[in-house]
Motif scaffolding. Sequence first.
Motif, PDB file in Angstrom:
ATOM      1  N   ASN A 106      37.945  47.000  33.596  1.00  0.00           N
ATOM      2  CA  ASN A 106      39.032  46.240  32.676  1.00  0.00           C
ATOM      3  C   ASN A 106      39.604  46.957  31.617  1.00  0.00           C
ATOM      4  N   GLU A 161      43.517  37.931  35.833  1.00  0.00           N
ATOM      5  CA  GLU A 161      43.240  38.710  37.092  1.00  0.00           C
ATOM      6  C   GLU A 161      41.825  38.400  37.682  1.00  0.00           C
ATOM      7  N   GLN A 162      41.148  38.637  36.514  1.00  0.00           N
ATOM      8  CA  GLN A 162      39.398  38.618  36.710  1.00  0.00           C
ATOM      9  C   GLN A 162      39.161  37.383  36.965  1.00  0.00           C
ATOM     10  N   ARG A 164      41.094  34.961  38.085  1.00  0.00           N
ATOM     11  CA  ARG A 164      41.469  34.711  39.782  1.00  0.00           C
ATOM     12  C   ARG A 164      40.358  35.281  40.848  1.00  0.00           C
ATOM     13  N   GLU A 165      39.921  36.348  40.525  1.00  0.00           N
ATOM     14  CA  GLU A 165      38.797  36.945  41.319  1.00  0.00           C
ATOM     15  C   GLU A 165      37.654  36.060  41.608  1.00  0.00           C
ATOM     16  N   GLU A 180      43.360  28.861  41.498  1.00  0.00           N
ATOM     17  CA  GLU A 180      43.412  29.987  40.813  1.00  0.00           C
ATOM     18  C   GLU A 180      44.542  30.003  39.808  1.00  0.00           C
ATOM     19  N   GLU A 182      47.214  30.840  36.634  1.00  0.00           N
ATOM     20  CA  GLU A 182      48.512  31.914  36.877  1.00  0.00           C
ATOM     21  C   GLU A 182      48.764  32.220  35.371  1.00  0.00           C
TER      22      GLU A 182
END
Length: 334
Positions: A106, A161-162, A164-165, A180, A182
Motif C-alpha cells: 500500500n 481500493e483495499q 473494495r477488494e 463496494e 466509492e
Amino acid sequence: MKTILTGDRPTGRLHLGHYFGSLQNRVKMQYDYDTFILIADVQALTDNYDNPEKVRNNVKELAIDYLSAGIDPKHSHIYIQSLIPEVAELTVYYSNLVTVSRLYRNPTTKHEVGQKEHLFGSDGEGITYGFLGYPVSQAADITALDGDIVPVGEDQLPHIEQAREIVRKFNNIYGDTFKEPEAVLSKNTRIKGLDGNEKMSKSLGNAIYISDEPEVISKKVMSATTDPNKIKKDDPANPDVCMVYYYHKLFENENLDTICSECKKGERGCVACKKELASIISEYLAPIREKRKYYEEHPEEVERILKEGTEAARNRAKEVMKRVRKNMKLDYFE
Ligand code: TRP
C-alpha cells in the motif's frame, strides 16, 4: 438514500489541505446523503499509541473543526470510532481476507512509515501489526455502516481500493453482504504548502489552519515562497512558480488576470500581493473562526452532538453486523 462515510484521524487541527481536499466537498454533499463522519481515534493510536493524551484532546478539536467548517449536525452524524466495537469485530473477520504482502504494497502506508522512523525504524523493519493493518480497519469503518460514498483526499485512494477488494472477497465467500464503496475526490485533490511543497501538511510546517487567527495567517503568508529570481520589488516575475499566486487562484481571486499580468511586467510587489492574499484568506475563514468561538464556549453542545452521532452510528453498525454474522454462520443463538 446513499450513505457517505468518511472521517479523519484526530491528531491535529484541520488545514486548507483538508478543507479544499475534502472537507468542503463533505459540507456540500451532506444535504443529499445520509452522512456519517468519523473521528478515527483508534486509527490515530496506530502511530500515537504512546500518546493517548494527544489523541484524546484532538477528538474535541476535530469535532469543533468539523462543526465550524459547516458540517451540520442536523444533516450529519459525527461519531467516535472507538465507541463502535462492531468495527473492531469486523476488522478481525476481514483480517483473514487480506495478505500481509498486499498490505506492505500500500503506497500510502509505505510513505507514512518512511516519515515515522522514530516509531518504525529507518527501513520500516519495526512496523507494527496495527499500523500495517489500519487499512483493514478502515475497510471495516466504511462497510460496518454500509458506506457507499467516501469523500477523501487523494492519499486515501489506496485504502478505498483495499476496502473494495475486501468487499469482493467477502461477498464471494460468504454471499452478497456489502456494496463496494466509492471514493469521491474534490476538484482540488491536493493542496500545495506555503513553501511550495507538493503537499500541505502539519509535519512539514507549511500549513494554514482553518482556525488560524488573522495575525497568524498574515505571518504565514508573508513567509510563502515566491519566484526566487525576483529580487527587487519591480523585477518582472513568473507567477507560475509563486505560491502566493497559487493561493490567489485557489481562493478564486476575481482579479487573477490583473495579478498575473502585473506580476509578469514587474508592476506588482510581493509584499503588497501577499498582504492582499492574507486578507482574502482571513476573510474567507472568518465565519469558520466565529463558529469555532461559539462551540468553544459551548462544550456541552459539542458533547451532545458527538453522543448523538455515535449512537446513530452504533445503531447502524449493530444492524449491519447481524447480517454479517448470519452470512458468516456466527449467528448461534438467534
Ligand atoms: N485514513 C483517514 C485519514 O488518515 C481517516 C479514516 C479512518 C477514514 N477511517 C476512515 C477516512 C474511513 C474515510 C473513511 O485521515
